[in-house]
Design a protein around this motif. Sequence first.
Motif, mmCIF file in Angstrom:
data_model
loop_
_atom_site.group_PDB
_atom_site.id
_atom_site.type_symbol
_atom_site.label_atom_id
_atom_site.label_comp_id
_atom_site.label_asym_id
_atom_site.label_seq_id
_atom_site.Cartn_x
_atom_site.Cartn_y
_atom_site.Cartn_z
ATOM 1 N N ALA A 142 25.836 19.650 -26.548
ATOM 2 C CA ALA A 142 26.356 19.307 -27.874
ATOM 3 C C ALA A 142 25.308 19.573 -28.942
ATOM 4 C CB ALA A 142 26.758 17.832 -27.899
ATOM 5 N N GLY A 143 25.747 20.059 -30.096
ATOM 6 C CA GLY A 143 24.859 20.239 -31.232
ATOM 7 C C GLY A 143 24.269 21.628 -31.334
ATOM 8 N N LEU A 144 23.315 21.740 -32.249
ATOM 9 C CA LEU A 144 22.593 22.987 -32.485
ATOM 10 C C LEU A 144 21.129 22.800 -32.139
ATOM 11 C CD1 LEU A 144 24.082 24.059 -35.939
ATOM 12 C CD2 LEU A 144 24.639 24.982 -33.683
ATOM 13 N N PHE A 145 20.459 23.911 -31.836
ATOM 14 C CA PHE A 145 19.076 23.861 -31.396
ATOM 15 C C PHE A 145 18.252 24.918 -32.111
ATOM 16 C CE2 PHE A 145 21.862 22.369 -28.098
ATOM 17 C CZ PHE A 145 21.249 21.214 -27.660
ATOM 18 N N LYS A 146 16.963 24.630 -32.249
ATOM 19 C CA LYS A 146 16.020 25.576 -32.825
ATOM 20 C C LYS A 146 15.156 26.116 -31.693
ATOM 21 C CE LYS A 146 12.587 24.008 -35.346
ATOM 22 N NZ LYS A 146 11.774 23.492 -36.448
ATOM 23 N N LEU A 169 18.397 19.837 -33.180
ATOM 24 C CA LEU A 169 18.311 19.540 -34.603
ATOM 25 C C LEU A 169 18.673 18.080 -34.873
ATOM 26 C CD1 LEU A 169 19.933 22.688 -36.265
ATOM 27 C CD2 LEU A 169 17.509 22.158 -35.974
ATOM 28 N N PHE A 170 19.369 17.457 -33.923
ATOM 29 C CA PHE A 170 19.825 16.083 -34.099
ATOM 30 C C PHE A 170 18.737 15.067 -33.759
ATOM 31 C CE2 PHE A 170 21.982 12.296 -32.322
ATOM 32 C CZ PHE A 170 22.558 11.844 -33.491
ATOM 33 N N ASP A 171 18.232 15.118 -32.532
ATOM 34 C CA ASP A 171 17.267 14.094 -32.100
ATOM 35 C C ASP A 171 15.863 14.625 -31.826
ATOM 36 O OD1 ASP A 171 17.719 15.454 -29.758
ATOM 37 O OD2 ASP A 171 18.605 13.773 -28.685
ATOM 38 N N LYS A 172 15.631 15.910 -32.085
ATOM 39 C CA LYS A 172 14.314 16.553 -31.955
ATOM 40 C C LYS A 172 13.774 16.579 -30.518
ATOM 41 C CE LYS A 172 14.102 17.094 -36.421
ATOM 42 N NZ LYS A 172 14.698 18.275 -36.956
ATOM 43 N N LYS A 173 14.622 16.376 -29.529
ATOM 44 C CA LYS A 173 14.182 16.461 -28.136
ATOM 45 C C LYS A 173 14.069 17.919 -27.725
ATOM 46 C CE LYS A 173 15.995 12.152 -26.321
ATOM 47 N NZ LYS A 173 16.869 11.547 -25.307
ATOM 48 N N ARG A 174 13.008 18.216 -26.988
ATOM 49 C CA ARG A 174 12.780 19.584 -26.516
ATOM 50 C C ARG A 174 13.200 19.699 -25.059
ATOM 51 N NH1 ARG A 174 7.193 21.748 -29.311
ATOM 52 N NH2 ARG A 174 7.902 21.346 -31.442
ATOM 53 N N THR A 175 13.921 20.774 -24.766
ATOM 54 C CA THR A 175 14.369 21.040 -23.402
ATOM 55 C C THR A 175 14.301 22.538 -23.144
ATOM 56 O OG1 THR A 175 16.674 21.180 -24.134
ATOM 57 C CG2 THR A 175 15.953 19.065 -23.273
ATOM 58 N N PRO A 176 14.134 22.910 -21.871
ATOM 59 C CA PRO A 176 14.169 24.346 -21.553
ATOM 60 C C PRO A 176 15.593 24.792 -21.244
ATOM 61 C CG PRO A 176 13.473 23.106 -19.637
ATOM 62 C CD PRO A 176 13.652 22.112 -20.756
ATOM 63 N N ILE A 177 15.907 26.018 -21.598
ATOM 64 C CA ILE A 177 17.130 26.645 -21.103
ATOM 65 C C ILE A 177 16.698 27.902 -20.367
ATOM 66 C CG2 ILE A 177 18.699 25.701 -22.842
ATOM 67 C CD1 ILE A 177 18.612 28.418 -24.254
#
Length: 161
Positions: A25-29, A43-51
């Motif tokens: 869900a949401g958008l990512f930078k 962009l919502f909660d500033k959590k970083r994750t790998p894809i």
Amino acid sequence: MIKKCKFVKNFNMNLEGIINVAGKAGLFKVISRSNNTVIIESLFDKKRTPIYSHNQANLLEEIGIYTYDETTPLSEIFDIIASKENGAKCLTHKSDKNQLNEYFRSIVEDYDEERVYFSDIKKVIQWYNIMHEAGLIEIKKEEKKAVKKTIKKTVKKEQNN
């Protein structure tokens, strides 16, 4: 004859590095890239994750809405929404189906109803609001002054009445 929407570009809109990831869900930078992974930040909660390479992700700068004449880039649609709303948030993506269709028709008068689904309309409106909350939709400095003057004039007229 169908006319193309005309608007004055008064907003700074940079979609570079903003992505949508299928299943999230949401958008990512995009933060960084390597051979098999991309580190993204919500962009919502500033959590970083790998894809990973098997995840389906789309850059917003490459997305467009089909019209009867051509494809309109998402950045132009966001500019139109921002101009219409004076840089504020638009209605929520959870609004009534008829209300969302009317709103989107006022933004992109000639969108192709056969190729643009209702789910696409909801996504565009949701993405605009997410980007607005993240502070990625900004009025140009000259336009800020004009908007402030207009607001002051409106307030004065209401006070005089």
